[in-house]
Scaffold this active site. Structure first.
Site, PDB file in Angstrom:
ATOM      1  N   ARG A 106      39.503  38.217  39.450  1.00 51.84           N
ATOM      2  CA  ARG A 106      40.525  37.563  38.654  1.00 51.84           C
ATOM      3  C   ARG A 106      39.891  36.950  37.402  1.00 51.84           C
ATOM      4  O   ARG A 106      38.973  36.136  37.501  1.00 51.84           O
ATOM      5  CB  ARG A 106      41.211  36.475  39.481  1.00 51.84           C
ATOM      6  N   THR A 110      42.839  34.608  31.816  1.00 50.14           N
ATOM      7  CA  THR A 110      44.192  35.196  31.868  1.00 50.14           C
ATOM      8  C   THR A 110      44.782  35.119  33.284  1.00 50.14           C
ATOM      9  O   THR A 110      45.984  35.287  33.464  1.00 50.14           O
ATOM     10  CB  THR A 110      44.150  36.676  31.471  1.00 50.14           C
ATOM     11  N   ASP A 202      40.508  31.984  54.352  1.00 48.20           N
ATOM     12  CA  ASP A 202      39.994  33.031  53.460  1.00 48.20           C
ATOM     13  C   ASP A 202      39.544  34.224  54.302  1.00 48.20           C
ATOM     14  O   ASP A 202      38.550  34.130  55.038  1.00 48.20           O
ATOM     15  CB  ASP A 202      38.837  32.485  52.626  1.00 48.20           C
ATOM     16  N   ASP A 205      35.881  35.446  53.696  1.00 49.85           N
ATOM     17  CA  ASP A 205      34.877  34.522  54.242  1.00 49.85           C
ATOM     18  C   ASP A 205      34.817  34.612  55.759  1.00 49.85           C
ATOM     19  O   ASP A 205      33.738  34.574  56.356  1.00 49.85           O
ATOM     20  CB  ASP A 205      35.204  33.076  53.841  1.00 49.85           C
TER      21      ASP A 205
END
Ligand code: URA
Length: 211
Positions: A106, A110, A202, A205
């Site tokens: 990501r 933006t 997550d 993870d």
């Protein structure tokens, strides 16, 4: 959620296993095993529309006609990195499937997904793609990944996740109404950090022990 292309796969074993996937005390080893098992069970359900053709075989007793899956060349495409956790389970069921990879990060300014890796087999038009990512959260990566597959020529794509958030379902289903989306669970919402609530934390993870 009222999108024609969104499906929750309901099965007691999937629900049972998903509970232990969510549970924070589940060990890394068990977490991966459970993700494998749920991915396999989901793949069993989502391949129900595969067509069959009759072939001639010889049993030890006689010749006979029997059915095999016809001409589907399946490609699994995990979205890196958490999507990798679902590959082994599906390969147990469809060992001949090819495996592509899509890597996205990501952009901090933006907030849009940017591709850093894209590798899939050639002859996309004839293949059945199963895009996988355990979490459909904002939907940004999944939408971008499906865009990339279509740009490369993919015509038949399914998207499979373990847990979806309503925000991600809406974004994906609006962007790709022709792609069937399958989830084992639909959760409440995203929190302010973009995590699915109640979710599982997550996924990357927990799969790779990187917390
Ligand atoms: N990705 C994850 O791994 N977990 C979430 O809850 C959302 C995105």
């Amino acid at each position: 959620m009222n999108f024609e292309n969104f499906h929750i796969i309901k099965h007691p074993l999937i629900e049972h296993k998903l509970t232990y996937i969510r549970e924070k005390h589940t060990s890394k080893k068990e977490f991966k095993e459970l993700v494998d098992e749920v991915a396999l069970l989901m793949a069993y359900e989502i391949t129900k529309d595969f067509s069959l053709q009759e072939i001639e075989i010889s049993t030890p007793i006689c010749k006979t006609k029997s059915k095999v899956v016809s001409g589907k060349k399946v490609v699994l495409v995990p979205i890196l990195r958490a999507g990798l956790g679902m590959v082994d389970g599906i390969l147990k069921l469809i060992p001949s499937a090819r495996v592509g990879h899509i890597g996205l990060y990501r952009d901090e300014k933006t907030l849009k997904p940017v591709s850093y890796y894209f590798k899939i087999p050639s002859n996309c038009e004839d293949r059945e793609f199963i895009l996988v990512d355990p979490m459909l959260a904002t939907g940004g990566s999944a939408v971008a990944a499906a865009d990339m597959l279509k740009k490369a020529g993919a015509k038949n794509i399914k998207f499979m996740c373990l847990i979806a958030a309503p925000e991600g379902v809406e974004k994906f289903c609006k962007a790709h109404p022709d792609v069937k989306v399958y989830a084992a669970g639909l959760d409440e919402k995203l929190n302010e950090h973009g995590y699915i609530v109640p979710g599982l934390g997550d996924a990357g993870d927990r799969l790779f022990g990187t917390k």
